[in-house]
Design an enzyme around this catalytic site. Structure first.
Site, PDB file in Angstrom:
ATOM      1  N   CYS A  40      -4.133  10.672   1.169  1.00  0.00           N
ATOM      2  CA  CYS A  40      -3.377   9.438   0.935  1.00  0.00           C
ATOM      3  C   CYS A  40      -1.970   9.741   0.447  1.00  0.00           C
ATOM      4  CB  CYS A  40      -4.081   8.590  -0.105  1.00  0.00           C
ATOM      5  SG  CYS A  40      -5.805   8.357   0.257  1.00  0.00           S
TER       6      CYS A  40
ATOM      7  N   LYS B 160       0.830  -1.206   0.000  1.00  0.00           N
ATOM      8  CA  LYS B 160       0.000   0.000   0.000  1.00  0.00           C
ATOM      9  C   LYS B 160       0.867   1.259   0.000  1.00  0.00           C
ATOM     10  CE  LYS B 160      -3.289   2.911   0.646  1.00  0.00           C
ATOM     11  NZ  LYS B 160      -4.432   3.144  -0.235  1.00  0.00           N
TER      12      LYS B 160
END
Ligand code: SAJ
Length: 424
Positions: free
Chosen positions: A259, A205
């Site tokens: 993010c 991720k």
């Protein structure tokens, strides 16, 4: 493994669509949020966030009785943690929400349960932080209960489709945990599901978003170089991208959102001696708003007292999310430099962001302006007809920081158009 009832902790941009999708695929879902206001709203079918299609999905899930909203977890077959992991002022990961979610699960954890962490987290969070908290229950991960990490990878604006269609990575603290995770997400995921260990999944991720950040940083650095050398960066990128193995991304006012502008710091924090390129890329992207301010200064002359219409405040096109938005960073810097900024965000016309002044409509934002500054490539801004704009304002100087206004059209309509990354 079969799941009948699950608890999803955290009902934000990821948790709410995830909880609702599990519910519309037949599971009994308890959606949990610590924010009483969010809980009260959702119970009435009102949403606190905007994502295309989400309201309809949540309301369908609530109506079916498969989704209920609570402020505390309940015993369940599986627990999914989807709480935010922001960073502190000094860029260290703020894992307080993960810690309290894990603690809230402890009293309800039973033998055979599965716990999945979805929140983006620094390497080793699942095994080094979540695991010991859950084991305070007296149960052992990998032996009495399953524990996995599975990152969400959905793109804001397309969450509902991507949640189902994207490939998913599930990392377990042991193989059985990864397999239990696969059985849970197979409820609705149509993309491929790949199993690995928990720390690899955490790294995957972080690597995905860091890769994108570094690539946007080089595009932004190219925009500065092009500006200095009298080159049009957009033309240069288009030509470079004709190479079969080159795909340069788009420069802009910087990198925002919760993010990509956050996650790379988790790697820098975890290994500052190693993550040097990653840190440099973050610094390049964080400095990009200042470069846009400099461009505006060159277009407008002295900024003091200049009336600037800042068009777009969201962190990227066609979303309403303002978190870490570089457009806001630009607008704030302009105010600090003495400009009178009137901003307009079509997806959040009512929002308040002190010390910025916000206009409720495009007309009002531009009417009295000396300069128009395009900061976000929202669809309605792309569609603007420069001749019509010229009739709505006396401004004849425009700065396009995202390269969507065709220069020939704007110049034909009487504007002096300055574009990011175009030296002259
Ligand atoms: N941006 C540029 N130039 C580009 C592309 C983007 O300046 O060429 C800027 C955008 O304007 C925005 C920022 O970068 O400010 C991030 O936008 P984005 O569309 O690249 O990504 P996010 O933050 O909306 O979503 C990302 C996605 N990750 C990747 O594409 C690798 C998404 O799949 C993740 O699920 C999400 O982060 C997340 O939640 O981690």
């Amino acid at each position: 493994m079969e799941f009948h009832k699950i608890c999803v902790l955290g009902l934000g941009y990821i948790g709410l669509p995830t909880a609702s999708t599990f519910a519309t695929h037949g599971l009994d879902v308890v959606g949990v949020d610590v924010n009483a206001e969010v809980v009260a709203k959702l119970k009435n079918g009102d949403l606190h966030i905007y994502e295309p299609g989400l309201r309809t999905l949540v309301q369908a899930a609530l109506r079916s009785g498969k989704l209920t909203i609570q402020s505390q977890p309940q015993p369940a077959d599986a627990f999914v943690i989807a709480v935010p992991t922001p960073f502190y002022e000094d860029k260290r990961a703020d894992l307080r929400a993960v810690i309290s979610a894990a603690e809230a699960i402890v009293p309800h954890l039973r033998r055979g349960n599965l716990v999945v962490l979805e929140s983006t987290s620094p390497p080793l969070t699942t095994s080094g932080m979540v695991r010991p908290i859950l084991e305070k229950s007296g149960l052992t991960a990998g032996q009495d209960f399953y524990l996995a990490y599975s990152p969400e990878r959905v793109l804001p604006g397309q969450i509902l489709r991507e949640l189902i269609d994207n490939a998913r990575v599930i990392g377990g603290v042991d193989r059985a945990s990864a397999e239990a995770g696969r059985d849970l997400y197979a409820t609705f995921v149509r993309g491929d599901i790949y199993l690995t260990d928990a720390t690899t999944a955490e790294m995957v991720k972080l690597m995905e978003n860091t890769y994108r950040d570094v690539n946007i940083a080089i595009a932004n650095e190219f925009s500065r170089l092009a500006d200095r050398f009298g080159v049009d960066v957009w033309e240069a990128i288009e030509l470079a991208n004709r190479h079969p193995r080159v795909r340069i991304l788009r420069p802009g006012p910087g990198v925002g959102g919760h993010c990509i502008s956050v996650d790379p710091w988790f790697l820098v924090e975890a290994a500052p001696d190693l993550a040097r390129l990653i840190r440099a890329a973050r610094q390049v992207n964080d400095a990009q708003p200042e470069f846009v301010v400099d461009l505006v200064r060159r277009a407008a002359g002295d900024l003091r007292g200049k009336r600037i219409a800042a068009l777009g405040l969201a962190y990227k096109p066609d979303v309403d999310d303002l978190r870490e938005s570089p457009a806001i960073a630009v607008a704030r810097r302009l105010v600090d430099a003495g400009a009178q900024v009137l901003a307009y965000e079509p997806n959040r016309p009512e929002v308040r962001i002190p010390p910025l002044d916000l206009a409720p409509s495009l007309e009002q934002a531009i009417a009295q302006a000396d300069l128009l500054l395009l900061l976000v490539a929202h669809t309605p801004f792309k569609a603007l007809d420069p001749r019509q704009v010229a009739s709505m304002t006396s401004a004849r100087t425009a700065v396009d920081a995202v390269n969507v206004w065709p220069p020939a059209d704007w110049e034909a309509a009487g504007f002096r158009l300055h574009r990011l990354g175009v030296g002259g």
